[in-house]
Design a protein around this motif. Structure first.
Motif, short mmCIF file in Angstrom:
data_model
loop_
_atom_site.label_atom_id
_atom_site.label_comp_id
_atom_site.label_asym_id
_atom_site.label_seq_id
_atom_site.Cartn_x
_atom_site.Cartn_y
_atom_site.Cartn_z
N ASP A 1 6.12 4.68 27.97
CA ASP A 1 5.61 5.89 28.77
C ASP A 1 4.12 5.96 28.33
OD1 ASP A 1 7.97 6.26 30.03
OD2 ASP A 1 8.85 7.60 28.40
N LEU A 2 3.90 5.56 26.79
CA LEU A 2 2.72 6.06 26.48
C LEU A 2 1.73 4.57 26.11
CD1 LEU A 2 3.63 8.20 23.51
CD2 LEU A 2 2.77 8.91 25.60
N GLY A 3 2.29 3.44 26.49
CA GLY A 3 1.73 2.20 26.42
C GLY A 3 1.36 1.86 24.70
N GLU B 1 6.13 13.84 16.55
CA GLU B 1 5.34 15.08 16.98
C GLU B 1 4.03 14.75 17.95
OE1 GLU B 1 6.02 14.71 13.78
OE2 GLU B 1 7.69 15.85 13.62
N LEU B 2 3.24 13.69 17.46
CA LEU B 2 2.05 13.08 18.10
C LEU B 2 2.65 12.35 19.25
CD1 LEU B 2 -0.40 11.89 15.18
CD2 LEU B 2 -0.52 13.98 16.49
N GLN B 3 3.72 11.73 19.37
CA GLN B 3 4.03 11.20 20.76
C GLN B 3 4.32 12.15 21.54
OE1 GLN B 3 6.83 7.91 20.01
NE2 GLN B 3 6.57 8.07 18.01
N HIS C 1 1.23 13.57 23.13
CA HIS C 1 0.73 12.73 23.80
C HIS C 1 1.10 12.70 25.38
CE1 HIS C 1 -0.86 8.31 24.34
NE2 HIS C 1 -1.61 9.21 25.27
N ARG C 2 2.61 12.82 25.13
CA ARG C 2 3.18 12.68 26.38
C ARG C 2 2.93 13.96 27.28
NH1 ARG C 2 7.99 12.15 24.25
NH2 ARG C 2 7.56 10.08 23.48
N ILE D 1 -2.34 16.38 32.26
CA ILE D 1 -3.58 15.65 33.18
C ILE D 1 -3.06 15.38 34.52
CG2 ILE D 1 -5.19 13.69 33.20
CD1 ILE D 1 -5.39 14.20 30.02
N GLY D 2 -1.83 15.08 34.67
CA GLY D 2 -1.34 14.32 35.83
C GLY D 2 -1.09 15.60 36.82
#
Length: 125
Positions: free
Chosen positions: A81-83, A105-107, A110-111, A117-118
């Motif tokens: 999902d995040l690459g 938490e950072l993941q 980021h998601r 943004i999407g």
């Protein structure tokens, strides 16, 4: 008053030689600087270039072999999902996760940022 023509022409020739040497030295310095810049750029490009899956597997095997010396093991997980790659440091005896890089938490953050943004941007340019 007597003028030494021979001495003047020798001085002029010396000055011309010095000027040419100076220009040559400057050209060599510029060429060396351009080469350094090109080398730095190629290093940056090589570092930024993605590695193949086969190379990545080889690197991971080497890392796992090195970490087997300690009382820890590493788990590498590809977050599609995040690459990104998530690394978990696990205690061998208890099989408990000691550290996760990047943290969960950072993941999640980021998601969520990617989702936000999407929602704002419909297409990719």
């Amino acid at each position: 008053m007597e003028l030494d023509i021979q001495n003047l022409s020798n001085n002029a020739a010396r000055m011309e030689t010095i000027r040419r040497n100076s220009e040559a030295a400057q050209a060599m310095k510029a060429k060396a600087k351009a080469q350094r810049i090109a080398e730095e750029q190629s290093k940056k490009e090589a570092a930024a270039a993605p590695i193949s899956e086969k190379d990545a597997e080889g690197y991971l095997k080497d890392i796992l072999r090195m970490t087997s010396l300690f009382d820890r093991k590493l788990k590498f997980i590809l977050n599609r999902d995040l690459g990104t790659i998530v690394v978990k440091v696990v205690d061998r005896q208890t099989d408990k996760v000691i550290k996760e890089i990047p943290p969960e938490e950072l993941q999640r953050l980021h998601r969520r940022m990617k989702e936000a943004i999407g929602l704002l941007i419909d297409e990719e340019i």
